[in-house]
Write a protein that holds these residues in place. Structure first.
Motif, PDB file in Angstrom:
ATOM      1  N   LEU A   1       0.844  -1.207   0.000  1.00 58.60           N
ATOM      2  CA  LEU A   1       0.000   0.000   0.000  1.00 58.60           C
ATOM      3  C   LEU A   1       0.878   1.255   0.000  1.00 58.60           C
ATOM      4  N   LEU A   2       1.867   1.286   0.928  1.00 59.97           N
ATOM      5  CA  LEU A   2       2.726   2.468   1.036  1.00 59.97           C
ATOM      6  C   LEU A   2       3.537   2.655  -0.253  1.00 59.97           C
ATOM      7  N   ASP A   3       4.034   1.537  -0.839  1.00 59.06           N
ATOM      8  CA  ASP A   3       4.795   1.635  -2.097  1.00 59.06           C
ATOM      9  C   ASP A   3       3.961   2.280  -3.197  1.00 59.06           C
TER      10      ASP A   3
ATOM     11  N   GLY B   1       0.409  -6.487  13.398  1.00 64.82           N
ATOM     12  CA  GLY B   1       1.533  -5.554  13.271  1.00 64.82           C
ATOM     13  C   GLY B   1       1.246  -4.346  12.394  1.00 64.82           C
ATOM     14  N   THR B   2      -0.021  -4.045  12.126  1.00 63.12           N
ATOM     15  CA  THR B   2      -0.353  -2.927  11.226  1.00 63.12           C
ATOM     16  C   THR B   2       0.232  -1.602  11.715  1.00 63.12           C
ATOM     17  N   PHE B   3       0.050  -1.322  13.015  1.00 65.63           N
ATOM     18  CA  PHE B   3       0.482  -0.019  13.530  1.00 65.63           C
ATOM     19  C   PHE B   3       2.003   0.116  13.463  1.00 65.63           C
TER      20      PHE B   3
ATOM     21  N   SER C   1       3.979   2.897  11.417  1.00 68.44           N
ATOM     22  CA  SER C   1       4.902   3.818  12.102  1.00 68.44           C
ATOM     23  C   SER C   1       6.265   3.815  11.426  1.00 68.44           C
ATOM     24  N   ALA C   2       6.703   2.617  11.013  1.00 73.22           N
ATOM     25  CA  ALA C   2       8.022   2.519  10.384  1.00 73.22           C
ATOM     26  C   ALA C   2       7.998   3.058   8.964  1.00 73.22           C
TER      27      ALA C   2
ATOM     28  N   PHE D   1       7.028   9.529   3.483  1.00 73.01           N
ATOM     29  CA  PHE D   1       6.221  10.594   2.871  1.00 73.01           C
ATOM     30  C   PHE D   1       6.619  11.940   3.461  1.00 73.01           C
ATOM     31  N   ARG D   2       6.397  12.994   2.707  1.00 67.67           N
ATOM     32  CA  ARG D   2       6.749  14.326   3.206  1.00 67.67           C
ATOM     33  C   ARG D   2       5.719  14.790   4.249  1.00 67.67           C
TER      34      ARG D   2
END
Ligand code: UDP
Ligand code: MG
Length: 331
Positions: free
Chosen positions: A30-32, A57-59, A63-64, A69-70
């Motif tokens: 998702l983040l990628d 481990g979602t949170f 967090s990591a 992102f800016r």
């Protein structure tokens, strides 16, 4: 409204709100994919992730990962409040001039975001993403199709069919949505209810990128019932109609019996067949069932009133973190 006084739309920030509940299998991709969209776009983006009380481990993964992102915000709710509460939590902190809501399981492809933004720049204040195709199979597919057709009919065509939470609202529309105080918050319907120029963008709804759907059969049924009863009193009108029809039948039956008696009196009939126990028993049980069912429907509306008057919040934030960069300065 935006701080440029409604002038040029260039450089106006877009917030993307994503609720996540036990989605550790998906967070990485998702983040990628969100980062790829932000990198390719000339507009500043803010990403608001709402962890809706995840047990896995979602949170930790969020967090990591968010620091790449800016501009980002990360909310953790105090428990699982459900997708709608999580969306409202994210929307209430989002700082963008436009706010996009999307699922975190990649069923709503991030690559569609620039098309939503384009429609907004074209003048739409609400942009609804409409599924052209669904990846779901089996009962989920049937249930979704049935719900959308029923909702469309009962709500008088309020919401385009086959649309969900995926879409964009501008800042002012979001403020109106946040002012609505109802607890049975059905975001896709309310977003159409507020009005303003609206546009529809078609997209292909993908399959889940990983993990299991978080909304099982029971939860989806509750959600559908909440949505239908929030936007329509048709079930109440239906039982009024059914009561009227049954009374009319009863009257006709009574008139028929009177007619038979009269005929009997004047010698038309020699004997009248007396209704047996079975018929009476079936009638009593059926009518008692119908009455209890109707009472249940009325009770459901009463329960909704009870929930609304308590005015409990839709969510509680346990912790909130944000990037240093806020607003559109310093892009
Ligand atoms: N979700 C959430 N809280 C919940 C259930 C779901 O934040 O209690 C999130 C979930 O992590 C996902 C999105 O809402 O990002 C949609 O959930 P799901 O895929 O289970 O719903 P469906 O695709 O079946 O509508
Ligand atoms: Mg999903």
């Amino acid at each position: 409204m935006g701080d440029d006084g409604g002038g040029s739309m260039a450089g106006r920030m877009v917030s993307v709100v994503v609720p996540l509940y036990d989605e550790e299998a998906v967070v990485g991709s998702l983040l990628d994919r969100l980062a790829a969209v932000a990198d390719e776009s000339p507009d500043p983006y803010e990403f608001v992730f709402v962890d809706d009380g995840s047990q896995d481990g979602t949170f930790a993964a969020l967090s990591a990962g968010v620091r790449r992102f800016r501009r980002w915000q990360l909310l953790r709710l105090s428990r699982n409040f459900g997708q709608q509460g999580a969306f409202v939590a994210g929307m209430s902190v989002a700082a963008g001039d436009a706010i996009i809501c999307m699922d975190g399981d990649l069923q709503d492809p991030p690559e569609v975001i620039p098309r939503l933004v384009e429609a907004w720049r074209g003048g739409a204040r609400v942009v609804i993403a409409q599924r052209r195709h669904r990846a779901e199979r089996g009962w989920r597919r049937l249930a979704f199709a049935a719900f959308h057709r029923l909702f469309h009919r009962l709500s008088g065509g309020l919401m385009p069919m086959d649309s969900g939470t995926f879409g964009l609202v501008d800042r002012e529309v979001a403020a109106h949505l946040l002012r609505l105080s109802e607890r049975a918050y059905f975001f896709p319907g309310l977003r159409c209810w507020v009005g303003f120029p609206q546009a529809v963008v078609g997209y292909e709804r993908a399959a889940r990128a990983g993990g299991r759907p978080k909304q099982g059969f029971g939860r989806l049924m509750n959600y559908a019932w909440d949505a239908l009863t929030s936007f329509s009193d048709a079930p109440l009108r239906l039982i009024t109609g059914a009561g009227f029809a049954l009374s009319a039948l009863g009257c006709l039956y009574a008139l028929g019996l009177v007619a038979i008696r009269v005929c009997q009196f004047f010698g038309g009939f020699k004997s009248v067949e007396v209704l047996g126990f079975t018929t009476v028993a079936v009638a009593v049980f059926t009518l008692a069932g119908v009455q209890l069912f109707c009472l249940g429907v009325v009770g459901q509306y009463l329960a909704k009133v009870y929930v609304e008057v308590k005015r409990r919040p839709l969510y509680i934030v346990e912790s909130a973190q944000a990037s240093e960069a806020r607003g559109t300065q310093g892009t």
